[in-house]
Design a protein around this motif. Structure first.
Motif: not given
Length: 164
Positions: A124-152
């Motif tokens: 997330y932090h590496i890609l944020k420095e490269h100017g990616y949007d928040e949605r993209f960063l969210y996907l990278v940051k949370n790809h192992h987060n099992n607490d988030i459900i309902g996001d297709k």
């Protein structure tokens, strides 16, 4: 599950990036993204390519046009370039995680544990420095987060990551 982990280990030690993989990468990543991607060790590169190909297949089957999700799949493990693990370290931590569940997470001050559990955050932090949007960063940051459900999209990424 143990047999699958043995297969994963075999895939990792025999991984190589072929011409077809390189063509796939060029479809979705620009020059700077390719430079970042190639900082990953080869077995993580191959894993990311397989994950992205599975994402592409699911999107196609469900009539979803989402090149951004495919790109996120290709870059989802980029946080591993910081304090990356060699194949044997990764194997050890995977086994420890399986045996002790999340109990080893409390030892995040150790490089092995930190890299395994926190590479999404680091990516997330590496890609944020490269100017990616928040949605993209969210996907990278949370790809192992099992607490988030309902996001297709996130569920597709997590499923494909887990399968590879």
């Amino acid at each position: 599950m143990a047999l699958y982990r043995i297969k994963q280990f075999y895939w990792a030690i025999t991984s190589e990036i072929n011409l077809q993989d390189r063509e796939f990468l060029k479809q979705y990543l620009n020059k700077n993204e390719l430079l970042l991607f190639y900082k990953l060790v080869v077995y993580d590169q191959k894993h990311s390519i397989k994950t992205a190909q599975d994402v592409k297949e699911i999107c196609f089957k469900n009539n979803i046009c989402n090149d951004n999700l495919i790109k996120a799949a290709l870059l989802h493990d980029v946080g591993k370039i910081i304090n990356g693990l060699n194949l044997f370290e990764k194997s050890i931590i995977v086994i420890l995680d399986k045996v002790f569940k999340d109990k080893i997470r409390k030892y995040e001050n150790l490089k092995l544990v930190d890299s395994y559990y926190n590479h999404g955050e680091k990516g997330y932090h590496i890609l944020k420095e490269h100017g990616y949007d928040e949605r993209f960063l969210y996907l990278v940051k949370n790809h192992h987060n099992n607490d988030i459900i309902g996001d297709k999209e996130l569920n597709i990424l997590k499923q494909c990551d887990s399968n590879n």
